[in-house]
Write a protein that holds these residues in place. Structure first.
Motif, mmCIF file in Angstrom:
data_model
loop_
_atom_site.group_PDB
_atom_site.id
_atom_site.type_symbol
_atom_site.label_atom_id
_atom_site.label_comp_id
_atom_site.label_asym_id
_atom_site.label_seq_id
_atom_site.Cartn_x
_atom_site.Cartn_y
_atom_site.Cartn_z
ATOM 1 N N SER A 1 42.918 54.550 32.037
ATOM 2 C CA SER A 1 42.275 54.443 33.330
ATOM 3 C C SER A 1 41.689 55.728 33.784
ATOM 4 O O SER A 1 40.501 56.024 34.432
ATOM 5 C CB SER A 1 42.812 53.474 34.403
ATOM 6 O OG SER A 1 43.049 52.377 33.793
ATOM 7 N N THR B 1 38.468 52.585 45.252
ATOM 8 C CA THR B 1 38.127 51.151 44.907
ATOM 9 C C THR B 1 37.470 51.162 43.506
ATOM 10 O O THR B 1 37.713 50.536 42.726
ATOM 11 C CB THR B 1 37.072 50.741 46.155
ATOM 12 O OG1 THR B 1 37.508 50.560 47.265
ATOM 13 C CG2 THR B 1 36.367 49.240 45.529
ATOM 14 N N TRP B 2 36.643 52.366 43.251
ATOM 15 C CA TRP B 2 35.977 52.540 42.041
ATOM 16 C C TRP B 2 37.011 52.877 40.993
ATOM 17 O O TRP B 2 37.022 51.997 39.863
ATOM 18 C CB TRP B 2 35.121 53.701 42.223
ATOM 19 C CG TRP B 2 34.395 53.980 40.761
ATOM 20 C CD1 TRP B 2 33.133 53.447 40.371
ATOM 21 C CD2 TRP B 2 34.582 55.390 40.116
ATOM 22 N NE1 TRP B 2 32.897 54.271 39.130
ATOM 23 C CE2 TRP B 2 33.584 55.252 38.896
ATOM 24 C CE3 TRP B 2 35.561 56.030 39.964
ATOM 25 C CZ2 TRP B 2 33.609 56.123 37.856
ATOM 26 C CZ3 TRP B 2 35.438 57.209 38.966
ATOM 27 C CH2 TRP B 2 34.480 57.341 37.958
ATOM 28 N N TYR C 1 40.365 51.669 41.168
ATOM 29 C CA TYR C 1 41.217 50.317 40.869
ATOM 30 C C TYR C 1 40.138 49.388 40.014
ATOM 31 O O TYR C 1 40.829 48.672 39.243
ATOM 32 C CB TYR C 1 41.273 49.566 42.229
ATOM 33 C CG TYR C 1 42.352 50.545 42.935
ATOM 34 C CD1 TYR C 1 43.312 51.405 42.442
ATOM 35 C CD2 TYR C 1 42.359 50.422 44.446
ATOM 36 C CE1 TYR C 1 44.075 52.112 43.437
ATOM 37 C CE2 TYR C 1 42.939 51.279 45.185
ATOM 38 C CZ TYR C 1 44.112 51.973 44.687
ATOM 39 O OH TYR C 1 44.805 52.740 45.481
ATOM 40 N N THR C 2 38.760 49.341 40.142
ATOM 41 C CA THR C 2 37.822 48.847 39.232
ATOM 42 C C THR C 2 38.202 48.992 37.879
ATOM 43 O O THR C 2 38.284 48.231 37.031
ATOM 44 C CB THR C 2 36.513 48.871 39.713
ATOM 45 O OG1 THR C 2 36.467 48.422 41.139
ATOM 46 C CG2 THR C 2 35.622 47.848 38.984
ATOM 47 N N TYR D 1 41.588 47.681 36.947
ATOM 48 C CA TYR D 1 41.714 46.150 36.598
ATOM 49 C C TYR D 1 41.165 45.945 35.325
ATOM 50 O O TYR D 1 41.749 45.106 34.689
ATOM 51 C CB TYR D 1 41.117 45.746 37.899
ATOM 52 C CG TYR D 1 40.912 44.276 37.724
ATOM 53 C CD1 TYR D 1 42.146 43.429 38.371
ATOM 54 C CD2 TYR D 1 39.668 43.468 37.566
ATOM 55 C CE1 TYR D 1 41.895 42.238 38.277
ATOM 56 C CE2 TYR D 1 39.695 42.295 37.514
ATOM 57 C CZ TYR D 1 40.911 41.437 37.792
ATOM 58 O OH TYR D 1 40.656 40.097 37.846
ATOM 59 N N ARG D 2 39.904 46.447 35.172
ATOM 60 C CA ARG D 2 39.282 46.137 33.740
ATOM 61 C C ARG D 2 39.800 46.643 32.502
ATOM 62 O O ARG D 2 40.224 45.824 31.553
ATOM 63 C CB ARG D 2 37.898 46.464 33.901
ATOM 64 C CG ARG D 2 36.895 45.856 34.887
ATOM 65 C CD ARG D 2 35.756 46.191 35.068
ATOM 66 N NE ARG D 2 34.882 45.478 35.852
ATOM 67 C CZ ARG D 2 33.904 45.965 36.486
ATOM 68 N NH1 ARG D 2 33.438 47.151 36.552
ATOM 69 N NH2 ARG D 2 33.165 45.162 37.555
ATOM 70 N N GLU E 1 36.240 44.636 49.502
ATOM 71 C CA GLU E 1 36.816 45.607 48.447
ATOM 72 C C GLU E 1 37.216 45.222 47.219
ATOM 73 O O GLU E 1 37.038 45.560 45.985
ATOM 74 C CB GLU E 1 37.706 46.880 48.979
ATOM 75 C CG GLU E 1 37.177 47.709 50.138
ATOM 76 C CD GLU E 1 38.085 48.609 50.786
ATOM 77 O OE1 GLU E 1 37.895 49.719 50.982
ATOM 78 O OE2 GLU E 1 39.107 48.114 51.284
ATOM 79 N N GLU F 1 34.732 43.621 44.869
ATOM 80 C CA GLU F 1 33.885 44.955 44.008
ATOM 81 C C GLU F 1 34.780 45.404 43.204
ATOM 82 O O GLU F 1 34.489 45.424 41.763
ATOM 83 C CB GLU F 1 33.906 46.108 45.160
ATOM 84 C CG GLU F 1 32.910 45.931 45.979
ATOM 85 C CD GLU F 1 32.643 47.032 46.769
ATOM 86 O OE1 GLU F 1 32.874 48.384 46.374
ATOM 87 O OE2 GLU F 1 32.639 47.224 47.973
ATOM 88 N N ILE F 2 36.252 44.981 43.117
ATOM 89 C CA ILE F 2 37.126 45.435 42.164
ATOM 90 C C ILE F 2 37.162 44.425 40.999
ATOM 91 O O ILE F 2 37.309 44.602 39.779
ATOM 92 C CB ILE F 2 38.679 45.744 42.516
ATOM 93 C CG1 ILE F 2 38.479 47.003 43.533
ATOM 94 C CG2 ILE F 2 39.608 45.919 41.614
ATOM 95 C CD1 ILE F 2 39.819 47.442 44.294
ATOM 96 N N VAL F 3 37.539 43.254 41.356
ATOM 97 C CA VAL F 3 37.710 42.222 40.271
ATOM 98 C C VAL F 3 36.509 41.273 40.108
ATOM 99 O O VAL F 3 36.682 40.455 39.085
ATOM 100 C CB VAL F 3 38.961 41.135 41.002
ATOM 101 C CG1 VAL F 3 40.177 41.990 41.231
ATOM 102 C CG2 VAL F 3 38.472 40.360 42.051
ATOM 103 N N ASN F 4 35.409 41.721 40.603
ATOM 104 C CA ASN F 4 34.212 40.894 40.352
ATOM 105 C C ASN F 4 34.221 39.555 40.254
ATOM 106 O O ASN F 4 33.740 38.623 39.441
ATOM 107 C CB ASN F 4 33.664 41.462 38.854
ATOM 108 C CG ASN F 4 32.087 41.115 38.672
ATOM 109 O OD1 ASN F 4 31.428 41.250 39.385
ATOM 110 N ND2 ASN F 4 31.789 40.943 37.421
#
Length: 195
Positions: free
Chosen positions: A53, A72-73, A75-76, A79-80, A152, A155-158
């Motif tokens: 990551s 946040t960016w 963590y996104t 997460y992905r 937020e 944004e992270i988990v879509n």
């Protein structure tokens, strides 16, 4: 020493001072690892995914527009990357059977958690979160431990805000179901009932 904003270090990296990225790694490595670990549920794989990551974040830094917080960016990305790792491993992660709880029981969780010792509580909560499905573990971690807002997390988990709220609600119920086996004796002894 490292009291500058994330953007300050991002700018330094983009100017060619690649060592500045280590400050961002230091700032967020624990949080990124926690989210990843609660999703992939394996320490070695979590370390690898967390590292991947940060590598992806470093390589993509020039694309960071600043629309959202850097955390946040990041963590996104984590997460992905975690979802990719779960899919790649093609293993079925089975959640323990989690029984349904009533609304009345939900109100007890706040008071009951106060009866557990602080260190024991953290361990029990962490272990209980690990029993949740990956996406729910991530959302609970982001909301309660990283104090991210629903916006937020969206944004992270879509997912939509409504879906995040529903997952938070269901996750809390499931988490309580797991936790109540640890706290029921404490509740019973405080109420004077036999355990």
């Amino acid at each position: 020493m490292n009291h500058q904003s994330d953007q300050y270090y991002i700018n330094k990296v983009l100017e060619g001072r690649v060592n500045a990225f280590s400050v961002l790694v230091e700032r967020y490595q624990g949080l990124v690892y926690t989210i990843v670990y609660r999703m992939v549920k394996n320490k070695e794989q979590a370390e690898e995914v967390a590292q991947d990551s940060f590598v992806k974040a470093y390589k993509s830094l020039k694309n960071y527009r600043g629309d959202a917080k850097f955390s946040t960016w990041l963590y996104t990305i984590a997460y992905r990357k975690s979802l990719d790792a779960i899919k790649a491993s093609k293993r079925m992660i089975t959640s323990e059977l989690i029984e349904e709880v009533s609304e009345g029981e939900m109100e007890l969780v706040g008071d009951a958690l106060n009866y557990l010792q602080v260190k024991e509580r953290k361990k029990i909560i962490s272990d209980s979160i690990m029993k949740l499905p990956e996406d729910e573990a991530a959302i609970i971690t982001l909301y309660y431990f990283e104090e991210k807002s629903v916006k937020e997390i969206v944004e992270i988990v879509n997912l939509t805000a409504d879906n995040v709220k529903i997952k938070l609600y269901r996750s809390r119920k499931k988490l309580y179901s797991v936790l109540k086996h640890h706290i029921s004796p404490e509740i019973s002894s405080k109420n004077g009932r036999a355990i």
